[in-house]
Design an enzyme around this catalytic site. Sequence first.
Site, short mmCIF file in Angstrom:
data_model
loop_
_atom_site.label_atom_id
_atom_site.label_comp_id
_atom_site.label_asym_id
_atom_site.label_seq_id
_atom_site.Cartn_x
_atom_site.Cartn_y
_atom_site.Cartn_z
N GLY A 9 -3.15 -6.35 -3.08
CA GLY A 9 -2.37 -6.88 -2.09
C GLY A 9 -2.98 -7.43 -0.92
O GLY A 9 -2.29 -7.33 0.29
N GLY A 12 -1.49 -9.81 1.80
CA GLY A 12 -0.35 -9.37 2.79
C GLY A 12 -0.66 -9.15 4.12
O GLY A 12 -1.98 -9.26 4.48
N GLN A 13 0.19 -8.56 4.72
CA GLN A 13 0.09 -8.30 6.33
C GLN A 13 -0.85 -7.11 6.48
O GLN A 13 -1.91 -7.43 7.26
CB GLN A 13 1.32 -7.65 6.85
CG GLN A 13 1.43 -7.49 8.16
CD GLN A 13 2.30 -6.64 9.14
OE1 GLN A 13 3.06 -5.96 8.14
NE2 GLN A 13 2.61 -6.72 10.22
N ASP A 35 -4.74 -10.37 -5.15
CA ASP A 35 -3.39 -10.52 -4.95
C ASP A 35 -2.97 -11.30 -6.29
O ASP A 35 -3.59 -11.78 -6.90
CB ASP A 35 -3.18 -11.35 -3.65
CG ASP A 35 -1.89 -10.97 -3.16
OD1 ASP A 35 -1.75 -10.28 -1.82
OD2 ASP A 35 -0.80 -11.28 -3.85
N ILE A 36 -1.59 -11.04 -6.31
CA ILE A 36 -1.01 -11.97 -7.19
C ILE A 36 -0.96 -13.63 -7.16
O ILE A 36 -0.80 -14.29 -8.24
CB ILE A 36 0.68 -11.63 -7.54
CG1 ILE A 36 1.07 -12.02 -8.79
CG2 ILE A 36 1.41 -12.06 -6.37
CD1 ILE A 36 2.27 -11.19 -9.51
N ARG A 37 -1.23 -13.92 -6.03
CA ARG A 37 -1.56 -15.37 -5.41
C ARG A 37 -2.79 -15.70 -5.01
O ARG A 37 -3.35 -14.64 -4.37
CB ARG A 37 -0.30 -15.82 -4.60
CG ARG A 37 -0.22 -15.07 -3.43
CD ARG A 37 0.77 -15.66 -2.67
NE ARG A 37 0.63 -15.12 -1.19
CZ ARG A 37 1.12 -14.05 -0.85
NH1 ARG A 37 1.66 -13.25 -1.43
NH2 ARG A 37 0.72 -13.74 0.51
N TYR A 143 13.40 1.33 -1.06
CA TYR A 143 11.92 1.09 -0.47
C TYR A 143 11.77 2.46 -0.29
O TYR A 143 10.53 3.20 -0.59
CB TYR A 143 12.04 0.26 0.60
CG TYR A 143 10.70 0.45 1.45
CD1 TYR A 143 9.39 -0.20 0.64
CD2 TYR A 143 10.42 0.88 2.66
CE1 TYR A 143 8.29 -0.10 1.14
CE2 TYR A 143 9.22 0.57 3.31
CZ TYR A 143 8.29 0.36 2.57
OH TYR A 143 6.82 0.21 3.17
N LYS A 147 9.08 5.16 -1.94
CA LYS A 147 7.98 5.86 -1.40
C LYS A 147 8.03 7.37 -1.36
O LYS A 147 6.97 7.80 -1.61
CB LYS A 147 7.98 5.29 0.10
CG LYS A 147 7.50 3.85 0.40
CD LYS A 147 6.07 3.45 0.16
CE LYS A 147 5.52 2.11 0.43
NZ LYS A 147 4.12 1.78 -0.53
N1 SER Z 1 7.81 -1.82 7.99
C1 SER Z 1 8.63 -1.44 6.83
C2 SER Z 1 9.76 -2.09 6.76
O1 SER Z 1 10.53 -2.26 7.79
C3 SER Z 1 8.67 0.01 6.81
O2 SER Z 1 7.50 0.76 6.53
O3 SER Z 1 10.44 -2.06 5.49
#
Ligand code: SER
Length: 318
Positions: A9, A12-13, A35-37, A143, A147
């Site tokens: 990843g 990503g950010q 990364d995938i791209r 999500y 986690k």
């Molecule tokens: N930044 C994340 C979200 O907003 C939380 O870990 O989904």
Amino acid sequence: MNKTILILGACGQIGTELTLALRQKYGNDQVVASDIRQPEHSELLNGPFEVLDASSASALRSVCEKHEIHTVYHLVAMLSATGEKFPMKAWDLNMQSLLHVLELAREKVIQKLFWPSSIAVFGPTTPKQNTPQQTVMEPSTVYGISKLAGERWCEYYFNKYGVDVRSIRYPGLISWKSQPGGGTTDYAVEIYYKALEEGRYTSFLSAHRALPMMYMDDAIRATIELTEAPIEQVKVRNSYNLAGISFDPTTIAASIEKKIPGFECNCVPDFREEIAASWPESIDDSAAQEDWGWSMDYDLDGMTDAMLRNLRVKLGLS
Ligand code: SER
């Protein structure tokens, strides 16, 4: 022993900045970005880069074997707001890729793993203020469920197989180099762009909806410090709380207004308000402080200074 690092990843950010930080520390060749791209940031091509689908066990294994990877930073995830739109996709992506890497660690193909958890593991029944390291955890987003399940798997692999896995429950992460995508905390990044570009911003969270947040430089330093801490200091093997800075849209807007007089922020909450309402307002991170010496550098005004200064240059406004 070869200590080559793999970032999953990397576009990503978090991945973008972590890749650059680790390459600066260890040299470009020691850090394989994936990364995938293909990357948008050409900086990521200053060292090895692999296009890799982390949900493919065989592709992951072959990249780890090819580069003789020692440590994996697994940063692949679908965040909270997008996850609510695509629940099965979020679950599959977030869980499969983690389990594949845990298996590689069990087989000793790799030696160490960093995997991020989140404040999203907490839910509406969790104490909202100064949320303890160990507490009620009943997340209400896909999500958050992924986690929390991931945390249980990490601890299981440590207890059962001695896998050296380390994790942080990140607060919302605020950065200028690379933007977040699909998160509930993203408003606190957007607000800086809009303040500079338009002098006004409409928040999708309500005015007093406080959440824990953290400037990316602190998050990157925490990630590397925990991953490199002596093994006996790492006593929590599900995931460490990190407090960060707690603020609501009104408070961040006031911090920006000190630097951009006349900045206006109003609030039109959408479906993300309900997600935010289920998360803590502030976090207790005394375990991270005591176990591996964590201490944060940036407060809200320090972060505002850094964000506005860097974004002005990035957006060509200085
Ligand atoms: N930044 C994340 C979200 O907003 C939380 O870990 O989904």
